[in-house]
Each structure stands twice: as structure tokens, then as C-alpha cells.
Write an enzyme that holds these catalytic residues in place. Sequence first.
Site, PDB file in Angstrom:
ATOM      1  N   LYS A   1       0.851  -1.197   0.000  1.00  0.00           N
ATOM      2  CA  LYS A   1       0.000   0.000   0.000  1.00  0.00           C
ATOM      3  C   LYS A   1       0.878   1.236   0.000  1.00  0.00           C
ATOM      4  O   LYS A   1       1.729   1.406   0.890  1.00  0.00           O
ATOM      5  CB  LYS A   1      -0.833   0.020   1.279  1.00  0.00           C
ATOM      6  CG  LYS A   1      -2.309  -0.128   1.061  1.00  0.00           C
ATOM      7  CD  LYS A   1      -2.992  -0.091   2.405  1.00  0.00           C
ATOM      8  CE  LYS A   1      -4.468   0.010   2.245  1.00  0.00           C
ATOM      9  NZ  LYS A   1      -5.146   0.072   3.538  1.00  0.00           N
TER      10      LYS A   1
HETATM   11  C1  E4P Z   1      -8.418   1.111   3.697  1.00  0.00           C
HETATM   12  O1  E4P Z   1      -7.777   0.237   3.209  1.00  0.00           O
HETATM   13  C2  E4P Z   1      -8.273   1.625   5.043  1.00  0.00           C
HETATM   14  O2  E4P Z   1      -7.573   0.661   5.779  1.00  0.00           O
HETATM   15  C3  E4P Z   1      -9.572   1.840   5.749  1.00  0.00           C
HETATM   16  O3  E4P Z   1     -10.644   1.423   4.932  1.00  0.00           O
HETATM   17  C4  E4P Z   1      -9.794   3.177   6.358  1.00  0.00           C
HETATM   18  O4  E4P Z   1     -11.047   3.161   7.006  1.00  0.00           O
HETATM   19  P1  E4P Z   1     -11.491   4.263   8.070  1.00  0.00           P
HETATM   20  O5  E4P Z   1     -11.678   5.528   7.331  1.00  0.00           O
HETATM   21  O6  E4P Z   1     -12.789   3.760   8.629  1.00  0.00           O
HETATM   22  O7  E4P Z   1     -10.389   4.346   9.074  1.00  0.00           O
END
Ligand code: E4P
Length: 286
Positions: A92
Site C-alpha cells: 500500500k
Molecule cells: C483502507 O484500506 C483503510 O484501511 C480503511 O478502509 C480506512 O477506514 P477508516 O476511514 O474507517 O479508518
Amino acid sequence: MQIFIDTADLDEIREAYSWGIVDGVTTNPSLIKKAVDRRPGLSMRDYIRDICRSVEGPVSLEVKGVSTEQMVQEAEMLYERFNPVNGNVVVKVPVSTAMEDGQPLFEGIRAIKTLEGRGIPTNATLVMTAEQALMAAKAGATYASPFLGRVDDYLRTKLDIAFDKSDYYDPLCARHLEEQTWEEEASGAELYDRLMRSDISDNGIYSGVDLVDSIVTIYDAYGFDTQVIAASVRNARQAREVAEMGVDIATLPFHVIEDMLTHPKTLEGMQLFTRDVVPEYEELFE
Ligand code: E4P
């Protein structure tokens, strides 16, 4: 639609994977922090190896650097260290790592381009606009993750609407708010000006789900191979709405996956069916 589980909690990953409907995992530093808070003293390397072993599907692990060089180095390290475990590591990379105005904007995009060129699959993260998603696709990202819940947070905060994290935000309500302007008596130019300044959307995007729709439309228009992961999904209704638009993947927290199988009439139906099992029917199963 593939379902990834959006957590770094090994118990949640194993439990959800055992249900037979989970196709991958996404983590981020905040999710790792939550997991570590629950298990002080854990060996991070062993823990990540266990996560990789727990699923037959992509596992996204995030870099922490901000320059292209740092991120490429970290991504190569993550990939070399953990991909041999189960062949399923995706790195990522934030679509942009700038934290303040004036900082370099394209470090993430350059890292994505470099890593994909070296055969390391990337997941462009922190995508908040369709324009960013377009950049990620042009750089060759394997996945792009629009954070739809955070876009809703941004819009609601801008509009001063109080909300809980898992509340659904309805873009139709936002559009109605905007349309009210038309009911007032004013010249075309005045109305246009008022609408342009109404600030109800984020540059023409009315909700996080709307953002995912825009990205899916753009990727389809140009046949990009980048797969869209609807991320930051906060409730079952959003999961349904992104499924309706044919998004490739939704990454969902454990509780949202559970919510997708819950309905009061299903609970009640089970109580009634169980109550109505007569001895004659019971005999069938003996
Ligand atoms: C995406 O891959 C992130 O890990 C995640 O969806 C972020 O979610 P949040 O905005 O609820 O923290």
C-alpha cells in the site's frame, strides 16, 4: 464483488475467513496500532507472517516513508520478507504523501510506477478524489482504494452535520439541499453563483459512494486494469451501493461484514421456524 477484510486483527481475519466469503485483507498503520494495543509485546514479523498465512488472497501492507526512495526501499523489504510466506503481498502506497501545502505531491505516484515496473503489486491508498484515482491508474497501480467513509466525514463536517462513524450519509439529501436554492426567486446568474458557492459537494462529488461511482466510470471508460477497492466503508448500505455499481472489491471492517447478514425479520423467521418444528419433522433428522 470480492470482499476483503479491513483489519489487522488476526482473530477477526481468521474468523471472517472461515465464513468462506473473504478474498483478501487490507491493513494500515492505524489498524496495526489497534492490533498491537490489544496484544502488547507481539513480534510484528511473526504476526504479519501469520496474517499472510491466514488467507488465500491479497494482503495489503502499507509503507511508512514519505519520499519515493524511502517507500520503494520499504516496499521491497516488505515484499521480500513477507511475500515468500504465501505469495500474496501487495504494498500500500499513499497516492500522495504531502502533509502540508508546498511539500512534494508526486512521491507516491512515482513510487507506484517504480514498484509496478519491478513486479511489486501496489495498492494506491488514501484516494479521496477521482482525479487521484486516475493518476494512480496511469502510474499502473494494481489497486486503488477510495476512502469513501472519510469523504462522507469531510462533507458532513463541512456542512456542520453531526454524525457517528457508522452513520450512512445520503447524497440525495445533499442534492435536495442544493436544489432548494432553485426555489428562491433570483436571476439565473444569481442562482448559478449561489449554487457554485453552495459548497455542498466536494468539487462535484456528493458522497463517498458517489466518489467510487465516478472512479468506476472513469476506469471503465479507458479500460484501465487497476482494480477499485471501495475502502473506509462504514455500513452495510454503502457495501450494497458499491456492489450495485460493480466495484471490483470492497474492503470491510468485521462489523460491516456481520451487518450484511443481519435483518430483524431473518432473526424472527428463525425463531418462528425453530418453534414450529413438530416431532414428525424432527424424526426426519434422526
Ligand atoms: C483502507 O484500506 C483503510 O484501511 C480503511 O478502509 C480506512 O477506514 P477508516 O476511514 O474507517 O479508518
